[in-house]
Write an enzyme that holds these catalytic residues in place. Structure first.
Site, short mmCIF file in Angstrom:
data_model
loop_
_atom_site.label_atom_id
_atom_site.label_comp_id
_atom_site.label_asym_id
_atom_site.label_seq_id
_atom_site.Cartn_x
_atom_site.Cartn_y
_atom_site.Cartn_z
N GLU A 224 -5.65 -4.45 -11.85
CA GLU A 224 -4.59 -4.49 -10.85
C GLU A 224 -4.80 -5.74 -9.99
O GLU A 224 -5.87 -6.36 -10.02
CB GLU A 224 -4.58 -3.23 -9.99
CG GLU A 224 -5.88 -2.94 -9.29
CD GLU A 224 -5.88 -1.56 -8.64
OE1 GLU A 224 -5.05 -1.34 -7.74
OE2 GLU A 224 -6.70 -0.71 -9.04
N LYS A 226 -5.56 -8.04 -6.76
CA LYS A 226 -6.37 -7.95 -5.54
C LYS A 226 -5.49 -8.48 -4.41
O LYS A 226 -5.36 -9.68 -4.23
CB LYS A 226 -7.65 -8.78 -5.67
CG LYS A 226 -8.60 -8.57 -4.50
CD LYS A 226 -9.87 -9.38 -4.67
CE LYS A 226 -10.90 -8.99 -3.62
NZ LYS A 226 -10.41 -9.12 -2.24
N ARG A 231 -8.67 -4.08 3.54
CA ARG A 231 -8.94 -2.77 2.95
C ARG A 231 -8.95 -1.71 4.04
O ARG A 231 -9.61 -1.88 5.08
CB ARG A 231 -10.30 -2.83 2.25
CG ARG A 231 -10.74 -1.53 1.56
CD ARG A 231 -10.30 -1.50 0.15
NE ARG A 231 -10.83 -0.34 -0.56
CZ ARG A 231 -12.00 -0.33 -1.23
NH1 ARG A 231 -12.76 -1.42 -1.25
NH2 ARG A 231 -12.37 0.75 -1.90
N ARG A 246 -12.44 -1.06 6.63
CA ARG A 246 -13.45 -0.85 5.58
C ARG A 246 -14.82 -0.52 6.16
O ARG A 246 -15.65 0.10 5.50
CB ARG A 246 -13.54 -2.06 4.67
CG ARG A 246 -14.00 -3.34 5.34
CD ARG A 246 -14.06 -4.49 4.35
NE ARG A 246 -15.09 -4.28 3.37
CZ ARG A 246 -15.11 -4.88 2.18
NH1 ARG A 246 -14.13 -5.66 1.82
NH2 ARG A 246 -16.10 -4.67 1.35
N GLU A 271 -4.60 -1.13 0.62
CA GLU A 271 -4.58 -2.43 1.27
C GLU A 271 -3.50 -2.45 2.33
O GLU A 271 -2.34 -2.13 2.07
CB GLU A 271 -4.32 -3.53 0.23
CG GLU A 271 -4.71 -4.91 0.69
CD GLU A 271 -6.20 -5.20 0.50
OE1 GLU A 271 -6.63 -6.30 0.86
OE2 GLU A 271 -6.91 -4.31 0.00
N LYS A 393 -14.38 -7.61 -8.85
CA LYS A 393 -13.30 -8.42 -8.30
C LYS A 393 -13.38 -9.81 -8.93
O LYS A 393 -14.44 -10.44 -8.95
CB LYS A 393 -13.39 -8.50 -6.78
CG LYS A 393 -14.74 -8.92 -6.22
CD LYS A 393 -14.76 -8.82 -4.71
CE LYS A 393 -16.15 -9.15 -4.15
NZ LYS A 393 -16.21 -8.99 -2.68
#
Length: 527
Positions: A224, A226, A231, A246, A271, A393
Protein backbone atom coordinates in the site's frame (compact mmCIF):
# COMPACT_ATOMS: atom_id res chain seq x y z
CA UNK A 1 15.66 15.89 45.12
CA UNK A 2 19.29 14.99 45.78
CA UNK A 3 18.82 11.34 44.75
CA UNK A 4 16.90 12.33 41.62
CA UNK A 5 19.68 14.80 40.73
CA UNK A 6 22.25 12.02 41.09
CA UNK A 7 20.16 9.80 38.81
CA UNK A 8 19.98 12.45 36.07
CA UNK A 9 23.69 13.20 36.41
CA UNK A 10 24.66 9.52 36.06
CA UNK A 11 22.24 8.97 33.16
CA UNK A 12 23.69 11.93 31.26
CA UNK A 13 27.21 10.47 31.51
CA UNK A 14 26.28 6.82 30.90
CA UNK A 15 26.30 5.91 27.19
CA UNK A 16 25.22 2.25 27.26
CA UNK A 17 21.55 1.28 27.00
CA UNK A 18 21.80 -1.60 29.49
CA UNK A 19 23.68 0.55 31.97
CA UNK A 20 20.96 3.22 31.78
CA UNK A 21 18.31 0.54 32.34
CA UNK A 22 20.12 -0.67 35.45
CA UNK A 23 20.42 2.87 36.84
CA UNK A 24 16.71 3.55 36.40
CA UNK A 25 15.55 0.16 37.67
CA UNK A 26 17.71 0.51 40.80
CA UNK A 27 16.28 3.98 41.41
CA UNK A 28 12.68 2.78 41.02
CA UNK A 29 13.32 -0.02 43.52
CA UNK A 30 14.96 2.20 46.14
CA UNK A 31 13.13 5.51 45.92
CA UNK A 32 9.90 5.95 47.88
CA UNK A 33 6.46 6.86 46.59
CA UNK A 34 5.59 9.39 45.29
CA UNK A 35 9.14 10.54 44.40
CA UNK A 36 9.81 7.62 42.08
CA UNK A 37 6.52 8.15 40.31
CA UNK A 38 7.30 11.79 39.63
CA UNK A 39 10.77 10.80 38.43
CA UNK A 40 9.17 8.34 36.03
CA UNK A 41 6.79 11.07 34.84
CA UNK A 42 9.71 13.39 34.19
CA UNK A 43 11.63 10.75 32.23
CA UNK A 44 8.57 9.95 30.10
CA UNK A 45 7.50 13.53 29.43
CA UNK A 46 4.36 13.38 31.60
CA UNK A 47 5.03 16.56 33.62
CA UNK A 48 4.20 20.10 32.61
CA UNK A 49 4.53 23.23 34.73
CA UNK A 50 2.54 26.01 33.10
CA UNK A 51 3.96 28.77 35.29
CA UNK A 52 7.65 27.79 35.20
CA UNK A 53 8.95 28.91 31.85
CA UNK A 54 12.50 29.82 30.72
CA UNK A 55 11.66 33.54 30.58
CA UNK A 56 10.72 33.53 34.26
CA UNK A 57 13.94 31.70 35.20
CA UNK A 58 15.99 34.09 33.12
CA UNK A 59 14.34 37.02 34.92
CA UNK A 60 15.25 35.53 38.31
CA UNK A 61 18.90 35.00 37.48
CA UNK A 62 19.24 38.48 35.96
CA UNK A 63 18.08 39.91 39.32
CA UNK A 64 20.99 38.17 41.03
CA UNK A 65 23.68 38.36 38.34
CA UNK A 66 24.67 41.08 35.89
CA UNK A 67 22.56 40.40 32.74
CA UNK A 68 25.56 40.90 30.45
CA UNK A 69 27.60 38.40 32.45
CA UNK A 70 24.72 35.93 32.32
CA UNK A 71 24.42 36.45 28.55
CA UNK A 72 28.11 35.80 28.01
CA UNK A 73 27.99 32.76 30.27
CA UNK A 74 24.96 31.33 28.47
CA UNK A 75 26.65 31.95 25.12
CA UNK A 76 29.69 30.00 26.31
CA UNK A 77 27.87 27.13 28.03
CA UNK A 78 25.01 26.80 25.52
CA UNK A 79 22.47 25.39 28.00
CA UNK A 80 20.23 27.52 30.24
CA UNK A 81 19.87 25.02 33.11
CA UNK A 82 23.60 24.39 33.29
CA UNK A 83 24.38 28.12 33.08
CA UNK A 84 21.97 29.08 35.86
CA UNK A 85 23.08 26.15 38.04
CA UNK A 86 26.70 27.29 37.86
CA UNK A 87 26.25 31.06 38.05
CA UNK A 88 23.49 31.27 40.70
CA UNK A 89 24.87 33.00 43.86
CA UNK A 90 24.46 30.56 46.73
CA UNK A 91 22.81 31.60 50.00
CA UNK A 92 23.62 28.79 52.45
CA UNK A 93 20.92 28.22 55.04
CA UNK A 94 18.31 30.22 53.13
CA UNK A 95 16.05 27.18 52.95
CA UNK A 96 16.11 23.40 53.14
CA UNK A 97 16.61 21.35 49.96
CA UNK A 98 13.17 20.29 48.68
CA UNK A 99 12.00 16.76 48.05
CA UNK A 100 11.11 15.85 44.47
CA UNK A 101 7.43 15.33 45.30
CA UNK A 102 7.33 18.70 47.06
CA UNK A 103 8.62 20.48 43.94
CA UNK A 104 6.14 18.78 41.62
CA UNK A 105 3.07 19.12 43.82
CA UNK A 106 3.60 22.71 44.93
CA UNK A 107 4.65 24.02 41.52
CA UNK A 108 1.77 22.22 39.79
CA UNK A 109 -0.76 24.23 41.80
CA UNK A 110 1.18 27.50 42.19
CA UNK A 111 -0.12 30.67 40.57
CA UNK A 112 1.93 32.63 38.07
CA UNK A 113 2.70 35.21 40.78
CA UNK A 114 3.76 32.62 43.39
CA UNK A 115 5.98 30.48 41.13
CA UNK A 116 9.00 32.85 40.99
CA UNK A 117 9.16 32.94 44.80
CA UNK A 118 9.08 29.15 45.01
CA UNK A 119 11.69 28.66 42.30
CA UNK A 120 14.02 31.28 43.80
CA UNK A 121 13.83 29.68 47.25
CA UNK A 122 14.59 26.22 45.90
CA UNK A 123 17.52 27.49 43.82
CA UNK A 124 18.96 29.02 47.00
CA UNK A 125 18.61 25.74 48.91
CA UNK A 126 20.13 23.38 46.31
CA UNK A 127 23.73 22.82 45.32
CA UNK A 128 24.90 23.20 41.71
CA UNK A 129 23.98 19.65 40.67
CA UNK A 130 20.63 19.91 42.40
CA UNK A 131 19.91 23.23 40.70
CA UNK A 132 20.72 21.72 37.31
CA UNK A 133 18.40 18.75 37.88
CA UNK A 134 15.67 21.01 39.30
CA UNK A 135 15.75 23.32 36.27
CA UNK A 136 15.79 20.39 33.86
CA UNK A 137 12.78 18.96 35.68
CA UNK A 138 10.61 22.07 35.59
CA UNK A 139 11.49 23.10 32.02
CA UNK A 140 11.09 19.59 30.60
CA UNK A 141 14.49 19.58 28.90
CA UNK A 142 16.09 16.51 30.53
CA UNK A 143 18.13 15.34 27.52
CA UNK A 144 19.82 12.50 29.41
CA UNK A 145 19.63 9.94 26.61
CA UNK A 146 16.47 8.24 27.87
CA UNK A 147 13.36 7.78 25.74
CA UNK A 148 9.93 7.21 27.27
CA UNK A 149 10.04 3.63 26.01
CA UNK A 150 13.42 2.99 27.64
CA UNK A 151 12.14 4.33 30.97
CA UNK A 152 9.12 2.01 30.76
CA UNK A 153 11.46 -0.87 29.88
CA UNK A 154 13.35 -0.19 33.12
CA UNK A 155 10.02 -0.06 34.96
CA UNK A 156 9.16 -3.53 33.66
CA UNK A 157 12.19 -4.90 35.53
CA UNK A 158 10.37 -4.35 38.84
CA UNK A 159 8.01 -7.28 38.30
CA UNK A 160 6.71 -9.93 35.95
CA UNK A 161 4.75 -7.61 33.65
CA UNK A 162 6.17 -7.06 30.18
CA UNK A 163 6.70 -3.76 28.41
CA UNK A 164 3.62 -4.38 26.24
CA UNK A 165 1.42 -4.75 29.34
CA UNK A 166 2.74 -1.48 30.73
CA UNK A 167 2.13 0.24 27.39
CA UNK A 168 -1.45 -1.06 27.40
CA UNK A 169 -2.38 0.73 30.62
CA UNK A 170 0.01 3.68 30.34
CA UNK A 171 -2.44 6.30 29.09
CA UNK A 172 -5.05 5.30 31.62
CA UNK A 173 -2.85 6.11 34.63
CA UNK A 174 -1.46 9.41 35.91
CA UNK A 175 1.56 10.55 37.94
CA UNK A 176 2.76 9.59 40.49
CA UNK A 177 1.72 6.09 39.31
CA UNK A 178 1.42 4.59 42.79
CA UNK A 179 -1.03 1.96 41.51
CA UNK A 180 1.42 0.98 38.77
CA UNK A 181 4.27 0.41 41.22
CA UNK A 182 1.95 -1.55 43.54
CA UNK A 183 0.93 -3.78 40.61
CA UNK A 184 4.49 -4.39 39.42
CA UNK A 185 5.66 -5.21 42.93
CA UNK A 186 2.82 -7.71 43.46
CA UNK A 187 0.97 -5.65 46.08
CA UNK A 188 -2.14 -5.00 43.97
CA UNK A 189 -3.92 -6.02 40.79
CA UNK A 190 -3.28 -4.28 37.48
CA UNK A 191 -4.81 -0.78 37.31
CA UNK A 192 -8.38 -0.92 36.03
CA UNK A 193 -8.84 1.38 33.04
CA UNK A 194 -11.34 1.60 30.20
CA UNK A 195 -9.41 -0.13 27.43
CA UNK A 196 -11.93 0.86 24.78
CA UNK A 197 -10.42 4.35 24.64
CA UNK A 198 -6.85 3.50 25.64
CA UNK A 199 -3.78 3.83 23.45
CA UNK A 200 -2.31 0.57 22.14
CA UNK A 201 1.41 0.54 21.23
CA UNK A 202 1.83 0.75 17.46
CA UNK A 203 3.44 -1.80 15.19
CA UNK A 204 6.25 -0.15 13.27
CA UNK A 205 8.04 -0.93 10.02
CA UNK A 206 11.73 -1.28 9.25
CA UNK A 207 13.44 0.52 6.35
CA UNK A 208 13.76 -1.80 3.38
CA UNK A 209 17.19 -2.82 2.15
CA UNK A 210 16.50 -3.34 -1.55
CA UNK A 211 19.18 -6.05 -1.68
CA UNK A 212 16.97 -8.14 0.60
CA UNK A 213 14.05 -8.25 -1.83
CA UNK A 214 15.38 -11.28 -3.67
CA UNK A 215 15.11 -13.24 -0.40
CA UNK A 216 11.39 -12.50 -0.05
CA UNK A 217 8.43 -14.08 -1.79
CA UNK A 218 6.36 -11.25 -3.30
CA UNK A 219 3.21 -13.35 -3.07
CA UNK A 220 3.52 -13.34 0.73
CA UNK A 221 3.43 -9.54 1.00
CA UNK A 222 0.75 -6.90 0.63
CA UNK A 223 1.55 -3.40 -0.59
CA UNK A 224 0.00 0.00 0.00
CA UNK A 225 1.09 3.62 -0.30
CA UNK A 226 3.04 5.26 2.51
CA UNK A 227 0.91 8.36 2.92
CA UNK A 228 2.56 11.70 3.67
CA UNK A 229 0.78 12.58 6.92
CA UNK A 230 1.25 11.59 10.55
CA UNK A 231 0.57 8.17 12.04
CA UNK A 232 -2.34 8.19 14.48
CA UNK A 233 -4.57 5.81 16.39
CA UNK A 234 -8.28 6.48 16.87
CA UNK A 235 -9.80 4.65 19.85
CA UNK A 236 -13.58 4.94 20.20
CA UNK A 237 -16.08 3.25 22.49
CA UNK A 238 -18.88 3.91 24.92
CA UNK A 239 -19.91 7.08 23.15
CA UNK A 240 -16.46 8.70 23.47
CA UNK A 241 -13.39 8.78 21.24
CA UNK A 242 -9.74 9.72 21.60
CA UNK A 243 -7.05 10.43 19.00
CA UNK A 244 -3.40 9.61 19.72
CA UNK A 245 -0.14 10.40 17.96
CA UNK A 246 2.33 7.58 17.29
CA UNK A 247 4.07 8.32 20.60
CA UNK A 248 0.79 8.01 22.50
CA UNK A 249 0.20 11.73 23.10
CA UNK A 250 -3.49 12.58 23.00
CA UNK A 251 -4.38 15.10 20.26
CA UNK A 252 -8.18 14.74 20.36
CA UNK A 253 -8.96 18.40 21.05
CA UNK A 254 -6.99 19.61 18.03
CA UNK A 255 -9.21 17.72 15.55
CA UNK A 256 -12.87 18.25 16.44
CA UNK A 257 -13.90 17.96 12.77
CA UNK A 258 -12.58 14.39 12.58
CA UNK A 259 -13.64 13.33 16.06
CA UNK A 260 -17.21 14.48 15.54
CA UNK A 261 -17.83 11.46 13.31
CA UNK A 262 -16.18 8.85 15.58
CA UNK A 263 -19.44 7.47 17.02
CA UNK A 264 -18.49 3.80 16.77
CA UNK A 265 -16.74 1.11 18.85
CA UNK A 266 -13.36 0.32 17.28
CA UNK A 267 -9.64 1.05 17.47
CA UNK A 268 -8.22 2.13 14.11
CA UNK A 269 -4.64 2.59 12.91
CA UNK A 270 -4.10 5.06 10.10
CA UNK A 271 -2.69 8.27 8.68
CA UNK A 272 -3.93 11.74 9.58
CA UNK A 273 -4.16 13.92 6.48
CA UNK A 274 -5.84 17.00 5.08
CA UNK A 275 -8.28 16.21 2.27
CA UNK A 276 -10.48 18.34 0.03
CA UNK A 277 -13.10 16.82 -2.27
CA UNK A 278 -11.45 13.41 -1.98
CA UNK A 279 -7.98 14.73 -2.86
CA UNK A 280 -5.14 14.47 -0.33
CA UNK A 281 -3.44 17.82 0.27
CA UNK A 282 0.36 18.29 0.66
CA UNK A 283 1.90 17.72 4.07
CA UNK A 284 2.41 21.46 4.43
CA UNK A 285 -1.37 21.86 4.69
CA UNK A 286 -1.50 19.32 7.52
CA UNK A 287 1.23 21.24 9.34
CA UNK A 288 -1.19 24.15 9.67
CA UNK A 289 -3.29 21.93 11.95
CA UNK A 290 -0.53 20.36 14.04
CA UNK A 291 0.48 21.51 17.54
CA UNK A 292 -2.44 23.93 17.81
CA UNK A 293 -3.96 24.60 21.21
CA UNK A 294 -6.85 26.52 19.65
CA UNK A 295 -8.51 25.59 16.37
CA UNK A 296 -10.40 28.36 14.57
CA UNK A 297 -13.43 27.93 12.34
CA UNK A 298 -11.40 29.19 9.39
CA UNK A 299 -8.71 26.59 10.06
CA UNK A 300 -11.31 23.84 10.11
CA UNK A 301 -12.70 25.07 6.82
CA UNK A 302 -9.39 25.66 5.04
CA UNK A 303 -7.59 22.53 6.29
CA UNK A 304 -10.21 19.78 6.88
CA UNK A 305 -8.85 16.73 8.73
CA UNK A 306 -9.18 13.25 7.27
CA UNK A 307 -8.19 9.78 8.47
CA UNK A 308 -7.01 7.16 5.99
CA UNK A 309 -7.17 3.81 7.78
CA UNK A 310 -4.98 0.78 7.07
CA UNK A 311 -5.59 -1.47 10.07
CA UNK A 312 -8.16 -2.31 12.74
CA UNK A 313 -6.98 -3.44 16.17
CA UNK A 314 -10.33 -3.80 17.95
CA UNK A 315 -13.79 -4.29 16.49
CA UNK A 316 -16.09 -3.57 19.40
CA UNK A 317 -14.69 -5.52 22.35
CA UNK A 318 -12.93 -8.08 20.13
CA UNK A 319 -9.15 -7.85 20.06
CA UNK A 320 -8.00 -8.58 16.48
CA UNK A 321 -4.26 -8.05 16.93
CA UNK A 322 -3.38 -11.75 17.09
CA UNK A 323 -5.05 -12.36 13.74
CA UNK A 324 -3.14 -12.14 10.46
CA UNK A 325 -2.95 -8.95 8.44
CA UNK A 326 -5.13 -10.52 5.75
CA UNK A 327 -7.79 -11.46 8.30
CA UNK A 328 -7.70 -8.01 9.87
CA UNK A 329 -8.00 -6.42 6.45
CA UNK A 330 -11.18 -8.38 5.73
CA UNK A 331 -12.59 -7.30 9.09
CA UNK A 332 -11.61 -3.69 8.37
CA UNK A 333 -13.35 -3.71 5.00
CA UNK A 334 -16.49 -5.27 6.52
CA UNK A 335 -16.47 -2.76 9.39
CA UNK A 336 -16.09 0.18 7.02
CA UNK A 337 -18.88 -1.03 4.73
CA UNK A 338 -21.21 -1.30 7.74
CA UNK A 339 -20.29 1.98 9.47
CA UNK A 340 -19.39 4.34 6.59
CA UNK A 341 -17.94 7.01 8.92
CA UNK A 342 -17.52 10.56 7.64
CA UNK A 343 -13.99 11.93 7.08
CA UNK A 344 -12.59 8.38 7.15
CA UNK A 345 -11.68 6.05 4.29
CA UNK A 346 -9.49 2.99 3.72
CA UNK A 347 -5.97 2.92 2.37
CA UNK A 348 -6.23 0.79 -0.80
CA UNK A 349 -4.08 -2.28 -1.32
CA UNK A 350 -1.94 -2.16 -4.46
CA UNK A 351 -1.88 -5.01 -6.94
CA UNK A 352 1.51 -6.19 -8.20
CA UNK A 353 2.94 -9.31 -9.84
CA UNK A 354 6.52 -9.06 -8.60
CA UNK A 355 9.14 -6.75 -7.17
CA UNK A 356 9.77 -5.09 -10.56
CA UNK A 357 6.12 -4.08 -10.73
CA UNK A 358 6.30 -2.64 -7.26
CA UNK A 359 9.54 -0.78 -8.04
CA UNK A 360 7.79 0.85 -11.02
CA UNK A 361 4.94 1.93 -8.75
CA UNK A 362 7.43 3.40 -6.28
CA UNK A 363 8.92 5.53 -9.06
CA UNK A 364 5.57 7.33 -9.35
CA UNK A 365 5.37 8.17 -5.63
CA UNK A 366 6.91 11.64 -5.85
CA UNK A 367 4.59 12.70 -8.68
CA UNK A 368 1.67 11.64 -6.46
CA UNK A 369 3.10 13.53 -3.43
CA UNK A 370 3.38 10.20 -1.57
CA UNK A 371 6.32 9.14 0.61
CA UNK A 372 6.72 5.69 -0.90
CA UNK A 373 5.42 2.18 -0.25
CA UNK A 374 4.62 -0.10 2.67
CA UNK A 375 5.13 -3.87 2.48
CA UNK A 376 3.32 -6.10 4.99
CA UNK A 377 3.35 -9.86 5.36
CA UNK A 378 -0.12 -11.23 4.80
CA UNK A 379 0.15 -13.60 7.78
CA UNK A 380 1.65 -11.09 10.23
CA UNK A 381 -0.13 -10.41 13.54
CA UNK A 382 -0.15 -6.87 14.93
CA UNK A 383 2.86 -6.79 17.27
CA UNK A 384 3.87 -3.74 19.30
CA UNK A 385 7.26 -2.25 18.53
CA UNK A 386 9.43 -2.80 15.48
CA UNK A 387 9.77 -6.55 14.85
CA UNK A 388 12.21 -7.47 12.10
CA UNK A 389 10.60 -8.90 8.98
CA UNK A 390 6.81 -8.47 8.93
CA UNK A 391 6.55 -4.82 7.83
CA UNK A 392 8.85 -2.69 5.68
CA UNK A 393 8.77 0.89 4.49
CA UNK A 394 10.21 1.48 1.01
CA UNK A 395 10.51 5.24 0.81
CA UNK A 396 11.15 7.20 -2.35
CA UNK A 397 14.73 8.39 -2.85
CA UNK A 398 15.68 11.64 -1.13
CA UNK A 399 16.21 14.86 -3.05
CA UNK A 400 19.57 16.64 -2.76
CA UNK A 401 20.71 20.22 -3.25
CA UNK A 402 24.03 22.03 -2.87
CA UNK A 403 23.60 24.86 -0.36
CA UNK A 404 25.86 27.36 1.38
CA UNK A 405 26.41 27.48 5.15
CA UNK A 406 25.10 30.82 6.51
CA UNK A 407 24.65 30.47 10.29
CA UNK A 408 25.75 28.08 13.02
CA UNK A 409 24.34 27.61 16.50
CA UNK A 410 25.62 25.71 19.52
CA UNK A 411 23.95 22.39 20.18
CA UNK A 412 22.64 20.90 23.41
CA UNK A 413 23.90 18.28 25.83
CA UNK A 414 27.19 16.83 24.65
CA UNK A 415 27.19 19.33 21.77
CA UNK A 416 26.66 22.40 23.93
CA UNK A 417 30.23 23.60 23.33
CA UNK A 418 30.18 22.91 19.58
CA UNK A 419 28.53 24.71 16.68
CA UNK A 420 26.46 21.80 15.42
CA UNK A 421 23.16 23.31 14.16
CA UNK A 422 23.54 24.71 10.67
CA UNK A 423 21.34 27.08 8.69
CA UNK A 424 22.05 26.97 4.97
CA UNK A 425 20.91 28.99 1.99
CA UNK A 426 20.56 29.07 -1.78
CA UNK A 427 21.49 31.83 -4.21
CA UNK A 428 18.98 34.17 -5.79
CA UNK A 429 19.22 37.48 -7.63
CA UNK A 430 18.83 40.40 -5.23
CA UNK A 431 17.03 43.68 -5.83
CA UNK A 432 20.29 45.29 -6.98
CA UNK A 433 20.88 42.48 -9.48
CA UNK A 434 23.70 40.92 -7.44
CA UNK A 435 23.53 37.33 -6.15
CA UNK A 436 22.45 36.95 -2.52
CA UNK A 437 21.96 34.01 -0.16
CA UNK A 438 18.58 33.35 1.46
CA UNK A 439 18.00 30.65 4.10
CA UNK A 440 16.20 27.51 2.91
CA UNK A 441 16.67 25.10 5.82
CA UNK A 442 18.39 24.02 9.02
CA UNK A 443 19.99 20.67 9.90
CA UNK A 444 21.93 19.17 12.78
CA UNK A 445 22.51 15.59 11.61
CA UNK A 446 24.14 13.61 8.84
CA UNK A 447 27.79 14.23 9.67
CA UNK A 448 30.42 12.31 11.63
CA UNK A 449 32.01 13.45 14.90
CA UNK A 450 35.20 14.22 13.00
CA UNK A 451 33.31 16.32 10.45
CA UNK A 452 31.56 18.15 13.29
CA UNK A 453 34.91 19.16 14.77
CA UNK A 454 36.07 20.38 11.32
CA UNK A 455 32.92 22.45 10.84
CA UNK A 456 33.09 23.86 14.38
CA UNK A 457 36.68 24.97 13.82
CA UNK A 458 35.78 26.55 10.48
CA UNK A 459 32.79 28.41 11.98
CA UNK A 460 34.92 29.92 14.76
CA UNK A 461 37.57 31.05 12.27
CA UNK A 462 35.12 32.56 9.78
CA UNK A 463 32.53 34.29 11.98
CA UNK A 464 31.32 37.67 10.69
CA UNK A 465 28.62 38.45 13.32
CA UNK A 466 27.32 37.07 16.60
CA UNK A 467 23.72 36.89 17.81
CA UNK A 468 23.85 35.24 21.25
CA UNK A 469 24.56 31.52 20.66
CA UNK A 470 24.31 31.99 16.87
CA UNK A 471 27.15 32.98 14.57
CA UNK A 472 26.90 34.29 11.02
CA UNK A 473 29.73 33.10 8.80
CA UNK A 474 31.15 34.24 5.50
CA UNK A 475 30.12 32.17 2.45
CA UNK A 476 32.78 29.48 2.30
CA UNK A 477 31.38 25.96 2.80
CA UNK A 478 29.01 24.08 0.49
CA UNK A 479 26.71 21.58 2.21
CA UNK A 480 25.01 18.96 0.06
CA UNK A 481 21.67 18.59 1.79
CA UNK A 482 19.29 15.64 1.45
CA UNK A 483 15.59 16.23 2.09
CA UNK A 484 12.27 14.51 1.51
CA UNK A 485 10.23 17.34 -0.02
CA UNK A 486 9.94 21.10 -0.34
CA UNK A 487 6.93 23.37 0.00
CA UNK A 488 5.99 27.04 0.06
CA UNK A 489 6.45 28.81 3.38
CA UNK A 490 5.55 32.37 4.40
CA UNK A 491 7.73 32.02 7.48
CA UNK A 492 11.00 31.97 5.55
CA UNK A 493 12.59 34.81 3.61
CA UNK A 494 13.19 32.46 0.68
CA UNK A 495 9.49 31.55 0.53
CA UNK A 496 10.22 27.82 0.71
CA UNK A 497 11.02 25.22 3.37
CA UNK A 498 12.53 21.74 3.21
CA UNK A 499 11.03 18.71 4.94
CA UNK A 500 13.42 16.58 7.03
CA UNK A 501 16.68 18.16 5.82
CA UNK A 502 19.96 16.50 6.82
CA UNK A 503 23.58 16.98 5.78
CA UNK A 504 24.42 14.47 3.06
CA UNK A 505 27.97 15.59 2.27
CA UNK A 506 30.30 18.45 3.10
CA UNK A 507 31.62 19.73 -0.22
CA UNK A 508 34.94 21.25 0.85
CA UNK A 509 35.99 20.87 -2.79
CA UNK A 510 33.19 22.94 -4.32
CA UNK A 511 33.27 26.76 -4.72
CA UNK A 512 30.30 28.45 -3.11
CA UNK A 513 29.53 30.23 -6.36
CA UNK A 514 28.62 26.85 -7.86
CA UNK A 515 26.01 26.02 -5.22
CA UNK A 516 22.39 25.68 -6.36
CA UNK A 517 19.99 28.58 -6.80
CA UNK A 518 16.58 29.18 -5.27
CA UNK A 519 14.74 28.51 -8.58
CA UNK A 520 16.32 25.01 -8.58
CA UNK A 521 14.61 24.36 -5.25
CA UNK A 522 11.31 25.93 -6.29
CA UNK A 523 11.07 23.50 -9.21
CA UNK A 524 10.86 20.65 -6.68
CA UNK A 525 7.77 21.99 -4.88
CA UNK A 526 5.04 19.38 -4.83
CA UNK A 527 1.33 19.88 -5.28
Amino acid sequence: MRVFAELLDRLSYTPGRNAKLTLMADYFRAAPDPDRGYALAALTGRLDFATAKPAMIRGLVEQRVDPVLYGWSYDFVGDMAETVALIWPERPGANRPPELAEVVERLSTASRSDSPRLVEGWLDALDANGRWAFLKLITGGLRVGVSARLAKTALAQLGDAGLEEIEEIWHGVTPPFTEVFAWLEGRAAAPAIDLRRAFRPLMLANPLDEAELENFDPAAYRAEWKWDGIRVQLAAGGGEARLFSRSGDEITQAFPDLMGSADFDAVLDGELLVARDGEIAPFNDLQQRLNRKRVTAKMLQDFPAHLRVYDILFDGDEDLRAQSFDARRLRLEAWYAAVQPARIDLSPLLGFGGWDDLASLRETARARSIEGLMLKLGDSPYVAGRPKGPWFKWKRDALTLDTVLMYAQRGHGKRSSLYSDYTFGAWRTGEDGAPELVPVGKAYSGFTDEELLQLDKWVRANTTERFGPVRAVKPGVVLEVAFDAVHRSKRHKSGVAMRFPRIHRIRWDKPVEEADRLPDLEKLIEG
